[in-house]
Design a protein around this motif. Sequence first.
Motif, PDB file in Angstrom:
ATOM      1  N   ALA B  90       0.842  -1.203   0.000  1.00 18.78           N
ATOM      2  CA  ALA B  90       0.000   0.000   0.000  1.00 18.78           C
ATOM      3  C   ALA B  90       0.871   1.245   0.000  1.00 18.78           C
ATOM      4  O   ALA B  90       0.622   2.201  -0.746  1.00 18.78           O
ATOM      5  N   GLY B  91       1.939   1.214   0.827  1.00 19.23           N
ATOM      6  CA  GLY B  91       2.857   2.354   0.875  1.00 19.23           C
ATOM      7  C   GLY B  91       3.513   2.599  -0.466  1.00 19.23           C
ATOM      8  O   GLY B  91       3.626   3.734  -0.930  1.00 19.23           O
ATOM      9  N   MET B  92       3.901   1.487  -1.092  1.00 16.95           N
ATOM     10  CA  MET B  92       4.545   1.601  -2.416  1.00 16.95           C
ATOM     11  C   MET B  92       3.580   2.205  -3.427  1.00 16.95           C
ATOM     12  O   MET B  92       3.947   3.077  -4.211  1.00 16.95           O
ATOM     13  N   LEU B  93       2.314   1.736  -3.337  1.00 14.44           N
ATOM     14  CA  LEU B  93       1.294   2.237  -4.262  1.00 14.44           C
ATOM     15  C   LEU B  93       1.092   3.738  -4.076  1.00 14.44           C
ATOM     16  O   LEU B  93       1.048   4.507  -5.042  1.00 14.44           O
ATOM     17  N   ILE B  94       1.022   4.149  -2.792  1.00 17.49           N
ATOM     18  CA  ILE B  94       0.826   5.576  -2.497  1.00 17.49           C
ATOM     19  C   ILE B  94       2.007   6.375  -3.014  1.00 17.49           C
ATOM     20  O   ILE B  94       1.856   7.438  -3.609  1.00 17.49           O
ATOM     21  N   ALA B  95       3.225   5.812  -2.779  1.00 17.68           N
ATOM     22  CA  ALA B  95       4.431   6.518  -3.240  1.00 17.68           C
ATOM     23  C   ALA B  95       4.425   6.670  -4.749  1.00 17.68           C
ATOM     24  O   ALA B  95       4.750   7.736  -5.284  1.00 17.68           O
ATOM     25  N   ILE B  96       4.010   5.587  -5.436  1.00 16.28           N
ATOM     26  CA  ILE B  96       3.985   5.649  -6.907  1.00 16.28           C
ATOM     27  C   ILE B  96       2.982   6.698  -7.363  1.00 16.28           C
ATOM     28  O   ILE B  96       3.268   7.524  -8.235  1.00 16.28           O
ATOM     29  N   ILE B  97       1.796   6.695  -6.710  1.00 16.47           N
ATOM     30  CA  ILE B  97       0.771   7.671  -7.101  1.00 16.47           C
ATOM     31  C   ILE B  97       1.270   9.084  -6.837  1.00 16.47           C
ATOM     32  O   ILE B  97       1.137   9.981  -7.666  1.00 16.47           O
ATOM     33  N   ALA B  98       1.890   9.243  -5.630  1.00 14.91           N
ATOM     34  CA  ALA B  98       2.376  10.578  -5.280  1.00 14.91           C
ATOM     35  C   ALA B  98       3.439  11.042  -6.263  1.00 14.91           C
ATOM     36  O   ALA B  98       3.417  12.182  -6.735  1.00 14.91           O
ATOM     37  N   LEU B  99       4.356  10.111  -6.573  1.00 19.47           N
ATOM     38  CA  LEU B  99       5.420  10.477  -7.516  1.00 19.47           C
ATOM     39  C   LEU B  99       4.833  10.787  -8.890  1.00 19.47           C
ATOM     40  O   LEU B  99       5.244  11.731  -9.554  1.00 19.47           O
ATOM     41  N   SER B 100       3.837   9.965  -9.280  1.00 18.09           N
ATOM     42  CA  SER B 100       3.215  10.190 -10.579  1.00 18.09           C
ATOM     43  C   SER B 100       2.557  11.555 -10.611  1.00 18.09           C
ATOM     44  O   SER B 100       2.667  12.299 -11.573  1.00 18.09           O
ATOM     45  N   CYS B 101       1.847  11.883  -9.495  1.00 14.57           N
ATOM     46  CA  CYS B 101       1.188  13.186  -9.429  1.00 14.57           C
ATOM     47  C   CYS B 101       2.233  14.286  -9.522  1.00 14.57           C
ATOM     48  O   CYS B 101       2.037  15.296 -10.182  1.00 14.57           O
ATOM     49  N   GLY B 102       3.366  14.066  -8.813  1.00 17.00           N
ATOM     50  CA  GLY B 102       4.438  15.050  -8.861  1.00 17.00           C
ATOM     51  C   GLY B 102       4.939  15.260 -10.264  1.00 17.00           C
ATOM     52  O   GLY B 102       5.111  16.385 -10.718  1.00 17.00           O
ATOM     53  N   LEU B 103       5.088  14.124 -10.964  1.00 16.68           N
ATOM     54  CA  LEU B 103       5.561  14.240 -12.344  1.00 16.68           C
ATOM     55  C   LEU B 103       4.556  14.993 -13.189  1.00 16.68           C
ATOM     56  O   LEU B 103       4.905  15.833 -13.996  1.00 16.68           O
ATOM     57  N   VAL B 104       3.266  14.690 -12.941  1.00 13.98           N
ATOM     58  CA  VAL B 104       2.224  15.372 -13.703  1.00 13.98           C
ATOM     59  C   VAL B 104       2.278  16.855 -13.420  1.00 13.98           C
ATOM     60  O   VAL B 104       2.192  17.691 -14.314  1.00 13.98           O
ATOM     61  N   LEU B 105       2.473  17.193 -12.112  1.00 17.88           N
ATOM     62  CA  LEU B 105       2.521  18.602 -11.751  1.00 17.88           C
ATOM     63  C   LEU B 105       3.706  19.282 -12.407  1.00 17.88           C
ATOM     64  O   LEU B 105       3.595  20.367 -12.954  1.00 17.88           O
ATOM     65  N   VAL B 106       4.848  18.589 -12.334  1.00 17.78           N
ATOM     66  CA  VAL B 106       6.034  19.178 -12.948  1.00 17.78           C
ATOM     67  C   VAL B 106       5.812  19.377 -14.443  1.00 17.78           C
ATOM     68  O   VAL B 106       6.123  20.410 -15.010  1.00 17.78           O
ATOM     69  N   ARG B 107       5.196  18.345 -15.054  1.00 15.26           N
ATOM     70  CA  ARG B 107       4.971  18.430 -16.481  1.00 15.26           C
ATOM     71  C   ARG B 107       3.970  19.551 -16.778  1.00 15.26           C
ATOM     72  O   ARG B 107       4.124  20.305 -17.712  1.00 15.26           O
ATOM     73  N   ALA B 108       2.958  19.634 -15.901  1.00 17.44           N
ATOM     74  CA  ALA B 108       1.969  20.677 -16.103  1.00 17.44           C
ATOM     75  C   ALA B 108       2.619  22.048 -15.980  1.00 17.44           C
ATOM     76  O   ALA B 108       2.353  22.951 -16.758  1.00 17.44           O
ATOM     77  N   ARG B 109       3.506  22.148 -14.993  1.00 19.17           N
ATOM     78  CA  ARG B 109       4.186  23.423 -14.837  1.00 19.17           C
ATOM     79  C   ARG B 109       5.003  23.749 -16.083  1.00 19.17           C
ATOM     80  O   ARG B 109       4.962  24.847 -16.592  1.00 19.17           O
ATOM     81  N   ALA B 110       5.734  22.741 -16.520  1.00 15.93           N
ATOM     82  CA  ALA B 110       6.610  22.978 -17.655  1.00 15.93           C
ATOM     83  C   ALA B 110       5.801  23.339 -18.899  1.00 15.93           C
ATOM     84  O   ALA B 110       6.210  24.167 -19.689  1.00 15.93           O
ATOM     85  N   SER B 111       4.632  22.684 -19.003  1.00 19.01           N
ATOM     86  CA  SER B 111       3.861  22.950 -20.197  1.00 19.01           C
ATOM     87  C   SER B 111       2.987  24.183 -20.038  1.00 19.01           C
ATOM     88  O   SER B 111       2.398  24.653 -20.987  1.00 19.01           O
ATOM     89  N   PHE B 112       2.889  24.710 -18.787  1.00 20.72           N
ATOM     90  CA  PHE B 112       2.069  25.879 -18.599  1.00 20.72           C
ATOM     91  C   PHE B 112       2.753  27.071 -19.232  1.00 20.72           C
ATOM     92  O   PHE B 112       3.626  27.704 -18.646  1.00 20.72           O
TER      93      PHE B 112
END
Lengths: 171, 375
Positions: B90-112
């Motif tokens: 469960a922790g790994m899953l949360i970490a993956i989701i969190a990291l994925s969200c982070g990547l999305v945010l970073v990507r969103a920022r970069a593409s903003f």
Amino acid sequence: MDDRELWERIRRKDASAFDVLYRSYGAGLRSFLKQLVGQAAEDVAQDTFASLWQNPNGFDPKLGTIRSYVFGAARKRAAEWWRQQKFDGEPASEAVEECKAEAQSLIGDAFRKLPIEQRSVLWLREVEGHSYVELAEIFGIPEGTVRSRLFAARRALKHIWHATGQSEEGL
Amino acid sequence: VNCEQVQEYISALCDGERIPGAAAEHIGTCQRCQSELSDYATIGAELRRLASLEEAVPFSKVDYRQDSAKKIGWWKKGLATMKIPKLAFAGMLIAIIALSCGLVLVRARASFAGGRFIELKYKLPIARNAYICVMSADGSQKGNLCDFVYHGKDGLLLMNTRVLANFGDHAEIGIRVKYVPGAGETEPHYSEDLFKDVPQKVLTVEPGEEQGIEVASLGTVEVESEYLNHLPPLVNRPDEPLDPNPKEFRIIAPVLVRDNQVIVNADGSSIDSGSTDATLMLYAPGQGRYLFSLVPFEGAVEGTVHLGQIAFSLEGHHYLLLTSMPITISENVWVKHEPDFKPSVRMVRPSDARDDRPMFLVRSLKTLEQQRIPH
């Protein structure tokens, strides 16, 4: 009809060919599964055959016999069934307890106390008469490991059987 | 060969397998091993007898063409076959989701729109250092403007820059630039009116690219652009950290409060990075000037520094100087009030020599105590 021909007909959804398979291995398979999953043997055997009928692509005649393939598939189904029991939170020993009531001999009681892998390999060897090569195919292990696993199973069963017998005699 | 060494071969013998000669010889002469062989043979026979009893029960005819009685879902199967603790999974899953969200945010920022801010670095033919403007590029009208003034020995360069549009990978910048040769002492006061007659040049800038702007009587001003995802603490010095250097005295947008009343609220910044006696001169119209020095000097009282605040009491009043960033690493400053100070009398540069508006400057104490104070 050899294995290759039989399987080719099954792949073409030839029901009579599948009946041959069913008649050849059904009883032995259920008996084997009963050692593994107790009263659920009928269900697991049906699952196994249904799966073979619906997805007849897993067998490769170059890699072994139909018999070892069918028993290997049943073993995997039995393993899945056990995992499912644990996942559903049902007591894992329930089926075994039910089996106990039906036990016909002390050897049966002792046998059911073995780990499932030892039970499987010993049953397939002693009852079904699978060769080391077939057992290696079914379990996906080297032949040398089959030999040592059989030895371990026999020694453990002998120990349990004798211990049970002595305790019964002491009563 | 002893009994223990041949145990596995006894089992193999039961299975009809061939075994090494030495083992076979030992088993043939050893009572214990023969007993073992007999036990194993009996076990096999018992198991087959058990199977025979069970197979006597009729095997119900099943319809194998039907779907499996009970399908096991992949999710359940996955959980059941999981070989690591479920909590860890469960922790790994949360970490993956969190990291994925982070990547999305970073990507969103970069593409903003390529970044929220655009940094323009100007290299002037008459100055050694580059001058930097950071402007908002997120479409808001606040912060998308940068006025830039360079006072040179030979003239005055005025630049007015605005972000017109941001396309993500490039942006359009409107630039008005004017160079007044020999402005010197007669430099004009900065105001947007200065650009009335100056046409706006539209410059398309791409990150990392350098291009030139031809300025009459001056030459080529080179402009290099970069996208930034954050506003740096010092907009004109993007590489500077938030904390001041040991010898630095930073004043950014100061607000001077006396007895809960604001007497100065100024924009802009002034920084001294090298003087041991760095001092802030803060002028308030009608109030004279306040000197805040890192060193004690005649007539000054001690004040305390905490990050972007300086607190002190003077002439029966309680003062608080607030700035938008940490001021100095020193814990104390010395403050003096000179109520009669008039910029029009003391300041050299005309744009500083105005008594009607607030003004502040950080220089050495020695410089600020001169009768004629250069900028």
